[in-house]
Design an enzyme around this catalytic site. Sequence first.
Site, PDB file in Angstrom:
ATOM      1  N   ARG A 214       0.531  -1.111   0.055  1.00 40.71           N
ATOM      2  CA  ARG A 214      -0.054   0.017   0.283  1.00 40.71           C
ATOM      3  C   ARG A 214       0.713   1.220  -0.064  1.00 40.71           C
ATOM      4  O   ARG A 214       0.817   2.282  -0.841  1.00 40.71           O
ATOM      5  CB  ARG A 214      -1.047   0.300   1.305  1.00 40.71           C
ATOM      6  CG  ARG A 214      -2.325  -0.683   0.759  1.00 40.71           C
ATOM      7  CD  ARG A 214      -3.036  -0.898   1.999  1.00 40.71           C
ATOM      8  NE  ARG A 214      -2.493  -1.202   3.926  1.00 40.71           N
ATOM      9  CZ  ARG A 214      -3.030  -3.143   3.628  1.00 40.71           C
ATOM     10  NH1 ARG A 214      -3.421  -3.635   2.990  1.00 40.71           N
ATOM     11  NH2 ARG A 214      -2.619  -3.482   4.986  1.00 40.71           N
ATOM     12  N   PHE A 233     -11.071  -5.505  -5.569  1.00 39.72           N
ATOM     13  CA  PHE A 233     -10.793  -5.828  -4.298  1.00 39.72           C
ATOM     14  C   PHE A 233     -10.586  -5.039  -3.025  1.00 39.72           C
ATOM     15  O   PHE A 233      -9.926  -5.410  -2.520  1.00 39.72           O
ATOM     16  CB  PHE A 233     -10.549  -7.351  -4.447  1.00 39.72           C
ATOM     17  CG  PHE A 233     -10.035  -8.657  -5.746  1.00 39.72           C
ATOM     18  CD1 PHE A 233     -11.531  -9.671  -5.788  1.00 39.72           C
ATOM     19  CD2 PHE A 233      -9.309  -8.147  -6.445  1.00 39.72           C
ATOM     20  CE1 PHE A 233     -11.824 -10.025  -6.825  1.00 39.72           C
ATOM     21  CE2 PHE A 233      -9.786  -9.160  -7.901  1.00 39.72           C
ATOM     22  CZ  PHE A 233     -11.561 -10.150  -7.894  1.00 39.72           C
ATOM     23  N   ASP A 255     -15.656  -3.672  -4.868  1.00 33.99           N
ATOM     24  CA  ASP A 255     -15.698  -4.334  -3.592  1.00 33.99           C
ATOM     25  C   ASP A 255     -17.313  -5.218  -3.621  1.00 33.99           C
ATOM     26  O   ASP A 255     -18.260  -4.882  -3.865  1.00 33.99           O
ATOM     27  CB  ASP A 255     -14.921  -5.039  -2.140  1.00 33.99           C
ATOM     28  CG  ASP A 255     -14.599  -6.763  -1.391  1.00 33.99           C
ATOM     29  OD1 ASP A 255     -13.505  -6.275  -1.279  1.00 33.99           O
ATOM     30  OD2 ASP A 255     -15.923  -7.207  -0.990  1.00 33.99           O
ATOM     31  N   SER A 256     -17.323  -7.246  -3.369  1.00 35.13           N
ATOM     32  CA  SER A 256     -18.869  -7.581  -3.450  1.00 35.13           C
ATOM     33  C   SER A 256     -18.823  -7.366  -1.782  1.00 35.13           C
ATOM     34  O   SER A 256     -20.689  -7.939  -1.764  1.00 35.13           O
ATOM     35  CB  SER A 256     -18.931  -8.492  -4.062  1.00 35.13           C
ATOM     36  OG  SER A 256     -17.725 -10.002  -3.217  1.00 35.13           O
ATOM     37  N   ASP A 305      -6.192  -7.398  -6.027  1.00 33.07           N
ATOM     38  CA  ASP A 305      -5.545  -7.749  -5.119  1.00 33.07           C
ATOM     39  C   ASP A 305      -6.923  -8.801  -4.419  1.00 33.07           C
ATOM     40  O   ASP A 305      -7.329  -8.799  -3.788  1.00 33.07           O
ATOM     41  CB  ASP A 305      -5.355  -7.069  -3.854  1.00 33.07           C
ATOM     42  CG  ASP A 305      -4.909  -7.628  -3.229  1.00 33.07           C
ATOM     43  OD1 ASP A 305      -4.620  -8.774  -2.791  1.00 33.07           O
ATOM     44  OD2 ASP A 305      -5.028  -6.755  -1.339  1.00 33.07           O
ATOM     45  N   CYS A 345      -2.538 -13.598  -3.594  1.00 28.42           N
ATOM     46  CA  CYS A 345      -1.964 -14.563  -2.042  1.00 28.42           C
ATOM     47  C   CYS A 345      -2.705 -15.748  -2.222  1.00 28.42           C
ATOM     48  O   CYS A 345      -3.007 -16.262  -0.576  1.00 28.42           O
ATOM     49  CB  CYS A 345      -3.252 -13.839  -1.026  1.00 28.42           C
ATOM     50  SG  CYS A 345      -4.805 -13.997  -1.163  1.00 28.42           S
TER      51      CYS A 345
HETATM   52  N1  SAH Z   1      -6.809  -4.849  -0.900  1.00 25.16           N
HETATM   53  C1  SAH Z   1      -7.723  -5.287  -0.033  1.00 25.16           C
HETATM   54  C2  SAH Z   1      -7.387  -6.476   0.514  1.00 25.16           C
HETATM   55  C3  SAH Z   1      -8.777  -7.479  -0.098  1.00 25.16           C
HETATM   56  S1  SAH Z   1      -9.382  -8.907   0.340  1.00 25.16           S
HETATM   57  C4  SAH Z   1      -6.744  -4.673   1.298  1.00 25.16           C
HETATM   58  O1  SAH Z   1      -6.002  -3.712   1.378  1.00 25.16           O
HETATM   59  O2  SAH Z   1      -7.065  -4.442   2.702  1.00 25.16           O
HETATM   60  C5  SAH Z   1     -10.312  -9.823  -1.217  1.00 25.16           C
HETATM   61  C6  SAH Z   1     -11.768  -8.635  -1.309  1.00 25.16           C
HETATM   62  O3  SAH Z   1     -12.361  -8.952  -2.567  1.00 25.16           O
HETATM   63  C7  SAH Z   1     -12.491  -9.024  -0.069  1.00 25.16           C
HETATM   64  O4  SAH Z   1     -12.716  -8.110   0.248  1.00 25.16           O
HETATM   65  C8  SAH Z   1     -13.525  -9.377  -1.270  1.00 25.16           C
HETATM   66  O5  SAH Z   1     -14.839  -9.255  -0.406  1.00 25.16           O
HETATM   67  C9  SAH Z   1     -13.771  -9.220  -2.229  1.00 25.16           C
HETATM   68  N2  SAH Z   1     -14.006  -9.936  -3.145  1.00 25.16           N
HETATM   69  C10 SAH Z   1     -13.868 -11.505  -3.228  1.00 25.16           C
HETATM   70  N3  SAH Z   1     -14.559 -12.273  -4.169  1.00 25.16           N
HETATM   71  C11 SAH Z   1     -14.748 -11.136  -5.321  1.00 25.16           C
HETATM   72  C12 SAH Z   1     -15.617 -10.474  -6.287  1.00 25.16           C
HETATM   73  N4  SAH Z   1     -16.181 -11.525  -6.902  1.00 25.16           N
HETATM   74  N5  SAH Z   1     -16.423  -9.619  -6.711  1.00 25.16           N
HETATM   75  C13 SAH Z   1     -15.902  -8.474  -5.567  1.00 25.16           C
HETATM   76  N6  SAH Z   1     -14.894  -8.683  -4.627  1.00 25.16           N
HETATM   77  C14 SAH Z   1     -14.757  -9.898  -4.340  1.00 25.16           C
END
Ligand code: SAH
Length: 402
Positions: A214, A233, A255-256, A305, A345
Site C-alpha cells: 500500500r 477487491f 468489492d462484493s 488483489d 495470495c
Molecule cells: N486489497 C485489500 C484486501 C483484499 S481481500 C486490502 O488491502 O485490504 C479480497 C477482497 O475481495 C475481499 O474484501 C472480498 O470481499 C472481495 N471479493 C471476493 N470476491 C469478489 C468478487 N468476485 N468481486 C468483488 N469482490 C470480491
Amino acid sequence: MGGGDNGVMKSIRLHPGKEKSLRRKHPWVFDGAVARGGADSGETVRVESHEGRFLAWAAFSPRSRIRARVWSFDEAQRIDATFFSDRIARSIQARSFFDIRSDGLRLVHGESDGLPGLVVDRYGDVLVAQFTSCGTERWKQVITQALLDHTGLTQLYERSDASVRQLEGLPEVKGWLSGSGSTERVISEHGWRLALDIDRGHKTGFYLDQRENRQRFFQWTRHRRFETVLNCFCYTGGFTVAALAGGAGHVTSVDSSGPALEQARANVRLNALPLDRTDMLDADVNASLRQFLAQGRRFDAIVLDPPKLAPTVAHAERAARAYKDLNRLGLQLLQPGGVLFTFSCSGGISADLFHKIVASAGTDAEVDAFISERMAGAPDHPMTVHFPEGEYLKGLVLVRKY
Ligand code: SAH
C-alpha cells in the site's frame, strides 16, 4: 527431569524414506508418511524414523492430511508452558528486526515462527489470535497466557472461525479469551488512520500483509500523479486511502462486500480525504471489469488483489485460469503508460507460476508491459528457509508500454 520423554510415550513411526523432509527441518508430517502409531487430538508425539530413531516432537492431528506438525527437532526439548512462552517471546522479539511503520502488526506467523497453526496479530492495544491446528487448540490457555505476559496487554480476541479448522476436525469459534468490550479499533499505518473490526472483519480483521505494498502504491501515485485509479477487491479501502493520500484525481473501488465498502468510506473520511473523488461499487469485479471495457473506460493505475483463489496446489489449475482472466482484463483497461499492481495470495500458486500467468494474460490481451517490480508479503509475515510454503503473497508491478 531433563526433558526428552515429554511425559508421554506416544509415538508415530514413519514409512521408510519418509523422514527426508523432517531431516531438512520441514515441519509437516503427511498422513501417507505414517506407518503406525497415534495419539489424541493435539497431543505431543515422538516422531520416529522407520528404524525408530528420533526425528521430532510434534502435535498430532488425528483427522488432518497434515497428520502431525513439528514443535521441535531437539530431542531434549520438553513441550510445556515454558516452551510456548519462549517461542512466543522470540517471535515477538523478531518483529523488532524489521522496519514496520504501523501499530498493527503480525506477532506470530505460524510455521515461520516455529508455532504451526498459530497466527497472532496486534492492533494497538488488542491481540487477535487464530488457532488452526489440533496442537494449538490443545495449548490454547497456555498460549493465551504467554501472549498476554509478553506483550503486557490484557485483551485477546479469538478468531478461530477459519474454514481450515474443518480439515482438523475442529469447530469454528470466536470471542474474547481475555478482556471484553468494543471490537473496533483504529490503527495507524504509514501515518494513515485505518479503522477495522476484529470481530466482523476478514481473517483477524485486516490485511496487514499488504502494508508495504500500500505504501508503494502511495509512492507511485505521488510520483506519477494518477488521474484515474481502479482498486479491485478493495476490502476496507487500504489501497484507496493510499491513492487518495498520494493525490490521485479519482479512485473507483470495487468489492462484493457491503460492510467492507462501508468501512472503506469511513476510512476515507477518517483521513480527511475527499469522498467526492471516490466511487465505491458493491459489485463483482469480473463483471465490473467487462463492463468498464465495454464502456471504453481506461485507468492510469489498477490494483488487482483478489481473495485466495487456490488455497492448495490442487486448486492451482482452475485458479490459474481465473487469475489469467482478471489480469487480461486489467491490462486491457490500462492506459498506455498505466500501472498495474497485481497480486496472488494463493499458497498453491508459486511466484514463478504467477509471473507466467500474468505474462500469458499480456499475450492474450495483446498488451506489452514492463515488469517493474516484484512484491511480497510484509516482513512481519516472514517466510523461512525451512518452510517455503510461507511464501503465499506475491505481486508484480507492470507498466503498460506505449
Ligand atoms: N486489497 C485489500 C484486501 C483484499 S481481500 C486490502 O488491502 O485490504 C479480497 C477482497 O475481495 C475481499 O474484501 C472480498 O470481499 C472481495 N471479493 C471476493 N470476491 C469478489 C468478487 N468476485 N468481486 C468483488 N469482490 C470480491
